[in-house]
Design a protein around this motif. Structure first.
Motif, mmCIF file in Angstrom:
data_model
loop_
_atom_site.group_PDB
_atom_site.id
_atom_site.type_symbol
_atom_site.label_atom_id
_atom_site.label_comp_id
_atom_site.label_asym_id
_atom_site.label_seq_id
_atom_site.Cartn_x
_atom_site.Cartn_y
_atom_site.Cartn_z
ATOM 1 N N LYS A 66 0.823 -1.206 0.000
ATOM 2 C CA LYS A 66 0.000 0.000 0.000
ATOM 3 C C LYS A 66 0.857 1.256 0.000
ATOM 4 O O LYS A 66 0.543 2.240 -0.673
ATOM 5 C CB LYS A 66 -0.941 -0.012 1.208
ATOM 6 N N LYS A 122 -7.607 -0.790 -7.482
ATOM 7 C CA LYS A 122 -8.696 0.080 -7.072
ATOM 8 C C LYS A 122 -8.194 1.502 -6.856
ATOM 9 O O LYS A 122 -7.106 1.710 -6.303
ATOM 10 C CB LYS A 122 -9.345 -0.449 -5.797
ATOM 11 N N SER A 161 -6.860 2.828 -3.535
ATOM 12 C CA SER A 161 -5.596 2.299 -3.021
ATOM 13 C C SER A 161 -4.472 3.320 -3.118
ATOM 14 O O SER A 161 -3.467 3.212 -2.402
ATOM 15 C CB SER A 161 -5.193 1.036 -3.797
ATOM 16 N N LEU A 181 -7.008 -9.652 2.103
ATOM 17 C CA LEU A 181 -6.377 -8.338 2.237
ATOM 18 C C LEU A 181 -6.164 -7.682 0.871
ATOM 19 O O LEU A 181 -6.329 -6.466 0.716
ATOM 20 C CB LEU A 181 -5.039 -8.466 2.969
ATOM 21 N N LYS A 197 -8.015 -7.971 -1.618
ATOM 22 C CA LYS A 197 -9.301 -7.514 -2.147
ATOM 23 C C LYS A 197 -9.526 -6.025 -1.880
ATOM 24 O O LYS A 197 -10.281 -5.372 -2.599
ATOM 25 C CB LYS A 197 -10.434 -8.316 -1.511
ATOM 26 N N SER A 198 -8.872 -5.485 -0.852
ATOM 27 C CA SER A 198 -9.004 -4.063 -0.562
ATOM 28 C C SER A 198 -8.157 -3.220 -1.508
ATOM 29 O O SER A 198 -8.301 -1.994 -1.551
ATOM 30 C CB SER A 198 -8.588 -3.776 0.883
#
Length: 306
Positions: free
Chosen positions: A80, A147, A150, A274, A276-277
């Motif tokens: 991230k 996404k 993110s 995880l 998936k976020s």
């Protein structure tokens, strides 16, 4: 009928004691050396390196992943940070694949447990597939499956009651590294002891005929089955390597052992949740395909060459 006798129990206890001492010392020494290395290569520097738009960045990303002792799930927060730093997508994917598979602790455990020949083979396969997969995913445009949220920075937390304003006592950087090493060791210890315990029980009590029947080199499906079951098991590499050593001693083919280690260390159901976020389903599917493909390919390749 399978009967437990004193000799089996003694073999299990001997294996447990030997592995517990050896792998504990190995973990502490390697973790401390990695901590010293990370002192000179902080996360901010890693992010700058991975943001570089050049071909060598893929290989650099693989080696950076190899010196960071993360399990598959603890790689996600770092990923991230790379996304928010706008690092290159392909190099981030190389890091994501390589980090849980190639950290120094895994390589050290591999070398001690199976020998340098197997360790070098494992390193070459994991590094090569990680680099190629990262490059192809970028060229195929999979970045569009990240996404949008993110890339957003999290809101800064306000200082609460824990901020007393008192100056902290400064500790030696070497002691700080030891503190971090000991903290990591305490987190891993249940997995390490669990893996050693299960492996020792298998070594002492499981009939060799059972392993030979279902996971020997004579069973062509042993490798893909081991690769697939490794993912939902989520056994950390620190635990699965001693466990796999016991399975190998009982007759499990080393190709299936290789597939089990890559599948369990490279991915897990927890990691997928995880991810998936961060990623859309298409990217999740591609991630799993790379890990399972790497595990199966390495298993069959090892069986063929060795």
């Amino acid at each position: 009928m399978f009967n437990i006798n004193n000799e089996m129990a003694w073999q299990a206890l001997n294996m447990f004691g030997f592995l517990a001492v050896e792998l504990t010392l190995l973990f502490l020494v390697i973790s401390y050396l990695v901590g010293v290395l990370q002192l000179y290569i902080p996360p901010q520097k890693i992010q700058r390196i991975l943001s570089a738009k050049n071909g060598s960045g893929y290989i650099v990303a693989g080696f950076l992943g190899a010196i960071t002792p993360f399990c598959s799930c603890s790689t996600i927060p770092f990923l991230k940070g790379l996304l928010r730093a706008r690092a290159g997508f392909g190099t981030m994917m190389v890091f994501l694949f390589a980090s849980p598979l190639l950290n120094p602790i895994i390589i050290g455990l591999f070398a001690v447990t199976f020998g340098w020949k197997v360790s070098v083979f494992y390193f070459a396969i994991a590094m090569g597939v990680s680099v190629v997969a990262g490059y192809l995913l970028e060229k195929l445009g999979f970045e569009k499956y990240v996404k949008a949220e993110s890339y957003l920075e999290p809101e800064a937390k306000k200082c609460g009651s824990s901020c007393s304003g008192k100056p902290a006592v400064e500790r030696s950087k070497w002691l700080k590294i030891w503190d971090s090493t000991w903290l990591d060791f305490k987190k891993v210890l249940p997995y390490l002891i669990g893996g050693i315990a299960v492996g020792s029980l298998i070594y002492g009590f499981m009939p060799s005929e059972l392993i030979a029947q279902f996971a020997s080199k004579d069973n062509p499906l042993a490798v893909p089955v081991a690769a697939v079951i490794g993912i939902p098991l989520y056994i950390r590499a620190e635990a699965v390597i001693p466990l796999s050593a016991a399975l190998a001693a009982k007759g499990m083919s080393l190709g299936a052992v290789m597939a089990l280690i890559i599948g369990s260390a490279g991915a897990s159901l927890t990691e997928v949740i995880l991810l998936k976020s961060i990623f859309k389903n298409q990217m999740i599917a591609a991630f799993l395909l790379v890990i399972i493909g790497m595990a199966i390919g390495a298993g069959y390749l090892y069986s063929f060459w060795f």
